[in-house]
Every structure is written in C-alpha cells, then in structure tokens.
Design a protein around this motif. Sequence first.
Motif, PDB file in Angstrom:
ATOM      1  N   TRP A 250       0.792  -1.214  -0.040  1.00 37.81           N
ATOM      2  CA  TRP A 250       0.100   0.097   0.030  1.00 37.81           C
ATOM      3  C   TRP A 250       0.845   1.362   0.129  1.00 37.81           C
ATOM      4  O   TRP A 250       0.603   2.025  -0.637  1.00 37.81           O
ATOM      5  CB  TRP A 250      -0.856   0.067   1.465  1.00 37.81           C
ATOM      6  CG  TRP A 250      -1.764  -1.066   1.182  1.00 37.81           C
ATOM      7  CD1 TRP A 250      -2.719  -1.704   0.353  1.00 37.81           C
ATOM      8  CD2 TRP A 250      -2.525  -1.719   2.617  1.00 37.81           C
ATOM      9  NE1 TRP A 250      -3.317  -2.829   0.587  1.00 37.81           N
ATOM     10  CE2 TRP A 250      -3.321  -2.735   1.983  1.00 37.81           C
ATOM     11  CE3 TRP A 250      -2.370  -1.601   3.750  1.00 37.81           C
ATOM     12  CZ2 TRP A 250      -4.025  -3.390   2.939  1.00 37.81           C
ATOM     13  CZ3 TRP A 250      -3.068  -2.310   4.580  1.00 37.81           C
ATOM     14  CH2 TRP A 250      -3.929  -3.266   4.194  1.00 37.81           C
ATOM     15  N   ALA A 251       1.937   1.310   0.590  1.00 37.89           N
ATOM     16  CA  ALA A 251       2.704   2.341   0.775  1.00 37.89           C
ATOM     17  C   ALA A 251       3.408   2.624  -0.499  1.00 37.89           C
ATOM     18  O   ALA A 251       3.485   3.981  -0.782  1.00 37.89           O
ATOM     19  CB  ALA A 251       3.946   2.128   1.744  1.00 37.89           C
ATOM     20  N   ALA A 252       3.801   1.657  -1.280  1.00 45.16           N
ATOM     21  CA  ALA A 252       4.460   1.962  -2.664  1.00 45.16           C
ATOM     22  C   ALA A 252       3.235   2.600  -3.483  1.00 45.16           C
ATOM     23  O   ALA A 252       3.741   3.285  -4.538  1.00 45.16           O
ATOM     24  CB  ALA A 252       4.858   0.441  -3.297  1.00 45.16           C
TER      25      ALA A 252
ATOM     26  N   LEU B 152      12.912  -3.224 -16.328  1.00 41.37           N
ATOM     27  CA  LEU B 152      13.043  -2.574 -14.841  1.00 41.37           C
ATOM     28  C   LEU B 152      11.763  -2.162 -14.257  1.00 41.37           C
ATOM     29  O   LEU B 152      11.613  -2.238 -13.058  1.00 41.37           O
ATOM     30  CB  LEU B 152      14.271  -1.477 -14.929  1.00 41.37           C
ATOM     31  CG  LEU B 152      14.515  -0.491 -13.947  1.00 41.37           C
ATOM     32  CD1 LEU B 152      15.253  -1.472 -12.880  1.00 41.37           C
ATOM     33  CD2 LEU B 152      15.229   0.662 -14.331  1.00 41.37           C
ATOM     34  N   SER B 153      11.041  -1.499 -15.265  1.00 38.12           N
ATOM     35  CA  SER B 153       9.578  -0.822 -14.735  1.00 38.12           C
ATOM     36  C   SER B 153       8.921  -2.264 -14.203  1.00 38.12           C
ATOM     37  O   SER B 153       8.020  -1.864 -13.181  1.00 38.12           O
ATOM     38  CB  SER B 153       9.050  -0.396 -16.198  1.00 38.12           C
ATOM     39  OG  SER B 153       7.884   0.022 -15.793  1.00 38.12           O
ATOM     40  N   HIS B 154       8.977  -3.230 -14.887  1.00 36.86           N
ATOM     41  CA  HIS B 154       7.999  -4.515 -14.587  1.00 36.86           C
ATOM     42  C   HIS B 154       8.674  -4.909 -12.879  1.00 36.86           C
ATOM     43  O   HIS B 154       7.690  -4.881 -12.162  1.00 36.86           O
ATOM     44  CB  HIS B 154       8.149  -5.667 -15.399  1.00 36.86           C
ATOM     45  CG  HIS B 154       7.484  -6.819 -14.815  1.00 36.86           C
ATOM     46  ND1 HIS B 154       6.263  -7.112 -15.184  1.00 36.86           N
ATOM     47  CD2 HIS B 154       7.842  -7.875 -14.201  1.00 36.86           C
ATOM     48  CE1 HIS B 154       5.768  -8.168 -14.680  1.00 36.86           C
ATOM     49  NE2 HIS B 154       6.755  -8.789 -13.981  1.00 36.86           N
ATOM     50  N   ILE B 155       9.897  -5.069 -12.745  1.00 37.49           N
ATOM     51  CA  ILE B 155      10.535  -5.339 -11.689  1.00 37.49           C
ATOM     52  C   ILE B 155       9.880  -4.488 -10.461  1.00 37.49           C
ATOM     53  O   ILE B 155       9.911  -4.596  -9.292  1.00 37.49           O
ATOM     54  CB  ILE B 155      11.821  -5.534 -11.706  1.00 37.49           C
ATOM     55  CG1 ILE B 155      12.301  -6.842 -12.449  1.00 37.49           C
ATOM     56  CG2 ILE B 155      12.442  -5.733 -10.005  1.00 37.49           C
ATOM     57  CD1 ILE B 155      13.832  -6.732 -12.951  1.00 37.49           C
ATOM     58  N   ARG B 156      10.001  -3.111 -10.609  1.00 32.69           N
ATOM     59  CA  ARG B 156       9.685  -2.091  -9.699  1.00 32.69           C
ATOM     60  C   ARG B 156       8.218  -2.036  -9.084  1.00 32.69           C
ATOM     61  O   ARG B 156       7.948  -1.889  -8.292  1.00 32.69           O
ATOM     62  CB  ARG B 156      10.155  -0.846 -10.322  1.00 32.69           C
ATOM     63  CG  ARG B 156      11.416  -0.377 -10.424  1.00 32.69           C
ATOM     64  CD  ARG B 156      11.512   1.172 -11.001  1.00 32.69           C
ATOM     65  NE  ARG B 156      12.979   1.665 -10.799  1.00 32.69           N
ATOM     66  CZ  ARG B 156      13.425   2.615 -11.605  1.00 32.69           C
ATOM     67  NH1 ARG B 156      12.939   2.966 -12.529  1.00 32.69           N
ATOM     68  NH2 ARG B 156      14.663   2.815 -11.267  1.00 32.69           N
TER      69      ARG B 156
ATOM     70  N   TYR C 134       5.921  -4.652  -9.713  1.00 32.65           N
ATOM     71  CA  TYR C 134       5.360  -6.159  -9.348  1.00 32.65           C
ATOM     72  C   TYR C 134       6.381  -6.964  -8.097  1.00 32.65           C
ATOM     73  O   TYR C 134       5.677  -7.602  -7.737  1.00 32.65           O
ATOM     74  CB  TYR C 134       5.317  -6.856 -10.503  1.00 32.65           C
ATOM     75  CG  TYR C 134       4.139  -6.298 -11.359  1.00 32.65           C
ATOM     76  CD1 TYR C 134       2.799  -6.336 -10.914  1.00 32.65           C
ATOM     77  CD2 TYR C 134       4.502  -6.125 -12.581  1.00 32.65           C
ATOM     78  CE1 TYR C 134       1.869  -5.825 -11.939  1.00 32.65           C
ATOM     79  CE2 TYR C 134       3.470  -5.527 -13.576  1.00 32.65           C
ATOM     80  CZ  TYR C 134       2.206  -5.506 -12.920  1.00 32.65           C
ATOM     81  OH  TYR C 134       1.360  -4.855 -13.890  1.00 32.65           O
ATOM     82  N   ARG C 135       7.785  -6.488  -8.161  1.00 36.43           N
ATOM     83  CA  ARG C 135       8.522  -7.018  -7.136  1.00 36.43           C
ATOM     84  C   ARG C 135       8.526  -8.315  -7.303  1.00 36.43           C
ATOM     85  O   ARG C 135       8.550  -8.992  -6.352  1.00 36.43           O
ATOM     86  CB  ARG C 135       8.272  -6.528  -5.725  1.00 36.43           C
ATOM     87  CG  ARG C 135       8.445  -4.858  -5.557  1.00 36.43           C
ATOM     88  CD  ARG C 135       9.828  -4.504  -5.468  1.00 36.43           C
ATOM     89  NE  ARG C 135       9.511  -3.042  -5.285  1.00 36.43           N
ATOM     90  CZ  ARG C 135      10.788  -2.367  -5.335  1.00 36.43           C
ATOM     91  NH1 ARG C 135      11.924  -2.766  -5.944  1.00 36.43           N
ATOM     92  NH2 ARG C 135      10.909  -1.082  -5.339  1.00 36.43           N
TER      93      ARG C 135
END
Length: 192
Positions: free
Chosen positions: A84-86, A121-125, A127-128
């Motif tokens: 939620w914070a992200a 990079l966008s995907h990793i940021r 969805y983690r």
Amino acid sequence: MGSADLKEAKKRVRVHLVEPLLRLGLRRPTGMTVKQFDEMTDELCGRLSYMTALNLDALAEQASVRPGGRDGSRFPIAAKILAWAAEIQRPEDSTSPLMIAVFSGEIGQEAMAEDWAPELLSHIRKYRTWPKAPDLAAIKGRADDARHRIAKAQELGGRGFALSAEDQRLKDMRGKAAEKCRRIMQEIEVQR
C-alpha cells in the motif's frame, strides 16, 4: 541519510502509522509473538522511513479500513502495508537484490542486448517479482511499442514537427530507465 535523520524518520513512521493503528485497537496478527510483532513494526519503521508525514497519515487511514484477521481486529501484516505504501509514495530509487539478481542472469543480459531493459526494470519495480515467460512477452511488447513510438516521433521531428509532450516524456523516462539499467549492470560487474 545520516543516523540522526534515520532515527527521526523511523520515529515519524511510528508516530504517524504504527501508533495510530494501535490506538484503534488493532492487535498483533494471530500466530505472531510479541517479539515478532515488535520486529515487524521496527522493520516497517525502517523500510517506510522515506515517506512523508502526510503520506504516512494516508497509509494509516488506508490500513485502518483494511485490517487483518478474520474479524478485522488485527494489525495488517508488513507485506500488505509495504505494498500500500508503494502505491501512495514510491520508494526511493535504489537497486534491490531482486533487480541485481534479474539483471545478472540470462534475462538481464538478453534485455540489455535487445533493448528491452527499461521495460524489464519497470516491471520489477512495479510487481517486485521474478518475471515469468508471459511477463517477458508483455515486457518485450511494451518495449517494441515504446521504441516504435519514439522512432516515429523522431522521424517527425526530423521533418520539422515538434515532439508532443507525451512523446518527449516517454523518450525521457525510457532514457532515464536505460541509464539506471546500465548502472545496475556496472554494479553487477563490480560485485563479480
């Protein structure tokens, strides 16, 4: 952030997030010892130390209407609060172990060579998670679309037309992400 600043930032998280939730009567999650609960809240205070007081208040409000437990009387687990914070305030741009692992492997090498690393990079940021085959297909598709759009805009620019604000933003964001990918790869090389 210096140690005094970090201490103040952690205190801000405790005052604006943890204490308000506890004052509402939310108890530690079922099956979690007091020690584990204290460790979880300490971890939250450290991991959310980047957030502003206003955004922490917003997070506390959101968490208060989505409590944990079957009866809704439990403090939400840290993983939910962090997610939620992200959404409310993105974490500072740091290289996570997941990013390093993905980029140091075959996927990262391929992404750099084939120019779809910014989208990876966008995907990793976002969805983690480690990207799976369907994710990779979507990532490559977004990269193709972005490269095509940028190329088309540059072609029009070569004919004297100005780039739209949206195309310029895409080009700038993709360029910054590509630079971040290069820095990640350099960091990986230093570690090897």
